[in-house]
Design a protein around this motif. Structure first.
Motif, short mmCIF file in Angstrom:
data_model
loop_
_atom_site.label_atom_id
_atom_site.label_comp_id
_atom_site.label_asym_id
_atom_site.label_seq_id
_atom_site.Cartn_x
_atom_site.Cartn_y
_atom_site.Cartn_z
N ALA A 12 0.94 -1.26 0.02
CA ALA A 12 0.12 -0.11 -0.10
C ALA A 12 0.93 1.20 -0.14
O ALA A 12 0.54 2.17 -0.69
CB ALA A 12 -0.82 -0.13 1.32
N VAL A 13 1.94 1.17 0.78
CA VAL A 13 2.80 2.30 0.80
C VAL A 13 3.56 2.60 -0.65
O VAL A 13 3.70 3.70 -1.04
CB VAL A 13 3.92 2.03 1.83
N GLY A 40 -3.76 2.11 -3.42
CA GLY A 40 -3.18 2.05 -2.21
C GLY A 40 -3.87 2.50 -0.97
O GLY A 40 -3.76 1.75 0.08
N MET A 41 -4.74 3.49 -1.19
CA MET A 41 -5.63 3.87 -0.16
C MET A 41 -6.82 2.71 0.32
O MET A 41 -6.94 2.36 1.52
CB MET A 41 -6.33 5.20 -0.36
N GLU A 42 -6.90 2.18 -0.61
CA GLU A 42 -7.95 0.84 -0.48
C GLU A 42 -7.20 -0.22 0.16
O GLU A 42 -7.81 -0.63 1.22
CB GLU A 42 -8.36 0.30 -1.97
N THR A 43 -6.05 -0.63 -0.01
CA THR A 43 -5.40 -1.33 0.58
C THR A 43 -5.09 -1.02 2.09
O THR A 43 -5.05 -1.85 2.88
CB THR A 43 -4.07 -1.97 -0.23
N MET A 44 -4.77 0.45 2.05
CA MET A 44 -4.01 0.91 3.53
C MET A 44 -5.52 0.65 4.28
O MET A 44 -5.30 -0.04 5.62
CB MET A 44 -3.62 2.08 3.45
N VAL A 66 -6.00 -2.80 5.42
CA VAL A 66 -5.19 -3.37 6.21
C VAL A 66 -5.43 -2.76 7.82
O VAL A 66 -5.18 -3.53 8.88
CB VAL A 66 -3.64 -3.02 5.94
N ALA A 67 -5.61 -1.49 7.66
CA ALA A 67 -5.86 -1.02 9.29
C ALA A 67 -7.18 -1.38 9.74
O ALA A 67 -7.14 -1.69 10.90
CB ALA A 67 -6.39 0.80 8.81
N HIS A 77 -3.27 2.65 10.27
CA HIS A 77 -4.12 3.57 10.93
C HIS A 77 -3.45 5.06 10.91
O HIS A 77 -4.05 5.96 10.28
CB HIS A 77 -4.39 3.18 12.35
N TYR A 78 -2.20 5.17 11.25
CA TYR A 78 -1.53 6.30 11.08
C TYR A 78 -1.33 6.65 9.74
O TYR A 78 -1.68 8.16 9.69
CB TYR A 78 0.08 6.12 11.66
N THR A 79 -1.23 5.83 8.79
CA THR A 79 -0.98 6.51 7.37
C THR A 79 -2.35 6.94 6.75
O THR A 79 -2.43 8.04 6.22
CB THR A 79 -0.47 5.27 6.37
N VAL A 80 -3.37 6.11 7.17
CA VAL A 80 -4.84 6.67 6.86
C VAL A 80 -5.01 7.93 7.31
O VAL A 80 -5.66 8.89 6.57
CB VAL A 80 -5.81 5.72 7.09
N SER A 81 -4.52 8.14 8.58
CA SER A 81 -4.97 9.38 9.23
C SER A 81 -4.34 10.63 8.86
O SER A 81 -4.89 11.53 8.44
CB SER A 81 -4.53 9.31 10.76
N MET A 82 -3.10 10.43 8.58
CA MET A 82 -2.07 11.51 7.95
C MET A 82 -2.79 11.89 6.32
O MET A 82 -2.97 13.10 6.21
CB MET A 82 -1.03 11.07 7.75
#
Length: 240
Positions: A92-93, A105-109, A112-113, A121-126
């Motif tokens: 995803a990154v 990438g966002m769908e996968t992230m 995973v979250a 979760h942190y990456t989605v939040s940012m």
């Protein structure tokens, strides 16, 4: 007296646990274990074992690009199929910041979250807070507040930094932070707009490190301003 059970006669579930523990230590050792007997080979092919496999980022990158490592690529593919969270997080990154497939990438992230991966979760939040949509910003802020309350921000940043500072550094698509991305919109807030100066002081004035639990903006009472500080830090992780 009952005779002790030989290893070959151990239940499949026990073999699976042995294989999973081995995979968490070394993929090479897992391969050796699977070659030892039929029971080990069958147990080693369980999804649970592949989800537990420990694969360094450097190995993942090398297996992905080297024409000599078809077996490594097959192993990575099997890990993805099993739902290996670390592999999916790194994928995803890659899609978000390296491969130009931000939607995927966002769908996968998000997926995973949803399985409890804190760095996801942190990456989605940012990423949500970096956007322009007010509702998305609020969702990102809520996730940020949960991570902050759980004391998880530092480890999340370290995990994320470890991935983006792997072997793909020359391919980065760095997120941009500007005034429109600010979370704090209250003109009555005394700390609004000062997070850039605080970050600059923390990093260049006193010896900054990503593990900044003893400083940073932790003392700022406004959660929106603390989120702004973390957004600045998130963007600068790509240049650290």
């Amino acid at each position: 007296m009952e005779r002790p059970t030989s290893t070959a006669n151990l239940p499949h579930d026990v073999w699976t646990l042995i294989a999973a523990k081995t995979a968490a230590q070394s993929v090479r050792d897992l391969c050796s274990l699977r070659m030892s007997c039929t029971a080990a080979r069958n147990a080693g092919d369980e999804d649970f074992v592949y989800r537990c496999a420990s694969i360094p980022i450097s190995n993942q990158w090398w297996w992905s690009v080297s024409p000599m490592h078809q077996q490594g690529r097959n192993f990575l593919a099997r890990c993805r199929q099993s739902g290996h969270l670390e592999i999916l997080f790194r994928d995803a990154v890659f899609d978000l910041f390296l491969g130009g497939c931000s939607f995927t990438g966002m769908e996968t992230m998000h997926a995973v979250a949803a399985h409890g991966h804190s760095a996801a979760h942190y990456t989605v939040s940012m990423m949500l807070m970096l956007g322009d949509d007010v509702e998305a910003k609020n969702k990102g802020l809520e996730t940020f507040r949960r991570l902050e309350a759980a004391g998880s921000l530092t480890i999340c940043k370290l995990v994320f930094q470890d991935v983006i500072q792997g072997s793909w550094t020359h391919l980065r698509h760095v997120p941009v932070l500007n005034g429109e991305n600010l979370v704090c919109v209250s003109y009555a807030c005394p700390s609004r707009g000062n997070m850039g100066a605080i970050y600059h002081h923390q990093r260049f004035g006193r010896g900054w490190h990503v593990n900044d639990g003893d400083g940073g903006a932790a003392h700022i009472p406004c959660v929106h301003c603390r989120a702004d500080y973390e957004l600045i830090l998130f963007v600068h992780l790509f240049n650290s």
